[in-house]
Every structure is written in C-alpha cells, then in structure tokens.
Motif scaffolding. Sequence first.
Motif, PDB file in Angstrom:
ATOM      1  N   LYS A   3       1.327  -4.898   5.552  1.00 15.43           N
ATOM      2  CA  LYS A   3       1.701  -4.777   4.146  1.00 15.43           C
ATOM      3  C   LYS A   3       1.365  -6.022   3.333  1.00 15.43           C
ATOM      4  CE  LYS A   3       5.565  -1.584   4.904  1.00 15.43           C
ATOM      5  NZ  LYS A   3       7.039  -1.370   4.702  1.00 15.43           N
ATOM      6  N   VAL A 104     -10.278  -6.811  -3.070  1.00 20.53           N
ATOM      7  CA  VAL A 104     -10.289  -5.586  -2.260  1.00 20.53           C
ATOM      8  C   VAL A 104      -8.927  -5.364  -1.620  1.00 20.53           C
ATOM      9  CG1 VAL A 104     -11.222  -4.528  -0.165  1.00 20.53           C
ATOM     10  CG2 VAL A 104     -12.765  -5.617  -1.802  1.00 20.53           C
ATOM     11  N   LEU A 105      -8.366  -6.422  -1.032  1.00 23.63           N
ATOM     12  CA  LEU A 105      -7.047  -6.323  -0.397  1.00 23.63           C
ATOM     13  C   LEU A 105      -5.984  -5.915  -1.415  1.00 23.63           C
ATOM     14  CD1 LEU A 105      -7.196  -9.527   1.819  1.00 23.63           C
ATOM     15  CD2 LEU A 105      -7.396  -7.165   2.611  1.00 23.63           C
ATOM     16  N   LYS A 106      -6.046  -6.518  -2.583  1.00 20.21           N
ATOM     17  CA  LYS A 106      -5.073  -6.228  -3.641  1.00 20.21           C
ATOM     18  C   LYS A 106      -5.214  -4.777  -4.120  1.00 20.21           C
ATOM     19  CE  LYS A 106      -1.851  -7.809  -6.390  1.00 20.21           C
ATOM     20  NZ  LYS A 106      -0.536  -8.198  -5.840  1.00 20.21           N
ATOM     21  N   ALA A 107      -6.450  -4.327  -4.283  1.00 16.33           N
ATOM     22  CA  ALA A 107      -6.700  -2.958  -4.745  1.00 16.33           C
ATOM     23  C   ALA A 107      -6.199  -1.919  -3.751  1.00 16.33           C
ATOM     24  CB  ALA A 107      -8.196  -2.760  -4.992  1.00 16.33           C
ATOM     25  N   LYS A 108      -6.101  -2.306  -2.475  1.00 18.31           N
ATOM     26  CA  LYS A 108      -5.599  -1.408  -1.439  1.00 18.31           C
ATOM     27  C   LYS A 108      -4.087  -1.472  -1.315  1.00 18.31           C
ATOM     28  CE  LYS A 108      -9.574   0.207  -0.003  1.00 18.31           C
ATOM     29  NZ  LYS A 108      -9.911   1.655  -0.035  1.00 18.31           N
ATOM     30  N   GLY A 109      -3.431  -2.183  -2.236  1.00 18.24           N
ATOM     31  CA  GLY A 109      -1.978  -2.201  -2.260  1.00 18.24           C
ATOM     32  C   GLY A 109      -1.316  -3.245  -1.377  1.00 18.24           C
ATOM     33  N   LYS A 110      -2.098  -4.184  -0.848  1.00 15.47           N
ATOM     34  CA  LYS A 110      -1.532  -5.234  -0.017  1.00 15.47           C
ATOM     35  C   LYS A 110      -0.908  -6.321  -0.890  1.00 15.47           C
ATOM     36  CE  LYS A 110      -3.274  -3.073   3.481  1.00 15.47           C
ATOM     37  NZ  LYS A 110      -2.407  -2.226   4.336  1.00 15.47           N
ATOM     38  N   ALA A 221     -11.237  -7.672   5.591  1.00 11.57           N
ATOM     39  CA  ALA A 221     -10.802  -6.308   5.270  1.00 11.57           C
ATOM     40  C   ALA A 221     -11.118  -5.352   6.416  1.00 11.57           C
ATOM     41  CB  ALA A 221     -11.475  -5.834   3.991  1.00 11.57           C
ATOM     42  N   LEU A 226      -9.112  -1.695   6.494  1.00 15.73           N
ATOM     43  CA  LEU A 226      -9.243  -1.034   5.194  1.00 15.73           C
ATOM     44  C   LEU A 226     -10.563  -0.270   5.114  1.00 15.73           C
ATOM     45  CD1 LEU A 226      -7.948  -3.924   2.903  1.00 15.73           C
ATOM     46  CD2 LEU A 226      -6.681  -2.027   3.865  1.00 15.73           C
TER      47      LEU A 226
END
Length: 226
Positions: A3, A104-110, A221, A226
Amino acid sequence: MIKAICFDLFFTLIIPSYEKENNEYDILGLSAEEWERYAENASLYRERALGYVKSEREIIEKITASMPCEISDEQKQSLLKARENRMKNALQNVPDEITGAIKVLKAKGKQIGLISNADRIDCKYWEKSKLFPFFDDAVFSCEAGLLKPDRRIYELAMRRLGVRPGECVFVGDGGSDELRGAKEAGMKTVFTEALEAKSDKSRKHILQYSDYHIRNFAELAVWIGL
C-alpha cells in the motif's frame, strides 16, 4: 498487498552535487575533500541530524568552529548561502526517470513517504522540490529526533501513513545501514544503485538486507507488481 512505498532521499532520489565554482570549499580556499572532512564529521553530523542544532546558521557555526583557522562572519554567511543553494538545486533538479516512476506509483494509488537522515539545511527546501507534490508524508530525522537505522523512525513513518509493515516497502541506496533498519521494522526492502554505484564490498553488505536490487527506477514498479 503493498500500500505504501517509503524512499530515502540522499543518493536515492537526489545527489546534492557541488557546482563547478562558488561552492563551500571555494569560499575557504580548500579542496572538496578537506571541506567534507569537517562538514561531514560523524559526531557533528549526528548532532545536526538529530535536531540538536536548531538553526541553519548554527550548523555553519558548528562546522567552522571545528576548523583550525579564523573564519569571518562574511565567509560564514557565504558558506550558508552556498550550502542552502546546493541543497535547493538538488531538490529542484530531480532526474525525470525518478519523478516518472513515482508518478506511476502514485497513479496506481500507492501512498508515497520519505524517511531521511537530514539536518535543517538539508530539508529546508523540501516543499519547493519537484518531488514534494507526490509525497503523502516526509519524516526527517532532525524533526523526529530519530536516525536511521533506528527501527523507530520507520515505525513512525508507517504510523503516519496508516500502514502495517507487511504493506510497506522501503527504497534506499543502503547508506547508514538503512535497509537493515527497515528490515528490522518489518518492511520489504529495495536496494537502488540508480544514482550511485557502490563498491563491491559495500554492495555485498547491503544485499544482505535487500529483498530486491534495482539499477534504474523503471524496475521498481515491475517489482512491486504494477
């Protein structure tokens, strides 16, 4: 499920490199190596990074007090300005590869966190960094009164992000035995050499505490799934 990802700052996301001229050591007529010997003295750095040294000016006073020469107030002010500019430039000139991976990590909700050994000058311009908008929280040692690899600084970061150890990954270059501390706190660990390659001896030691080893941020990622 992962998470949150917590990053180290120095030599993981940024390198506060010296410019070609007008650096701290130029002001005093020293070599970079001579200046670093005083400025990064281990016991003095520990005082600063734990927050015992409360102001930017006091940092410079502490460094120059350890030097065997007379340094004027004008030189001290120039040293402070040069050091602050170096840190600010490093925070504003983050490689695109790194900002891209974090996006990318942020866009995936992390959730994205920072855990950094840092003094008042090191973190002064954090909020002006290109990285700042993507981070949910930042734990600086000079504010927390804790230094990596003390497991309590990682536990503090996880509490502030609201995640458990099995849900959090720590990414760092391995300095200050930080991956060992993260492991002891129950986090997964990623050793990165994206910004600085280690010697064979250092790499062998760091890999003992690493779940994964990357040489560029694009791999991050992929490893997280991801």
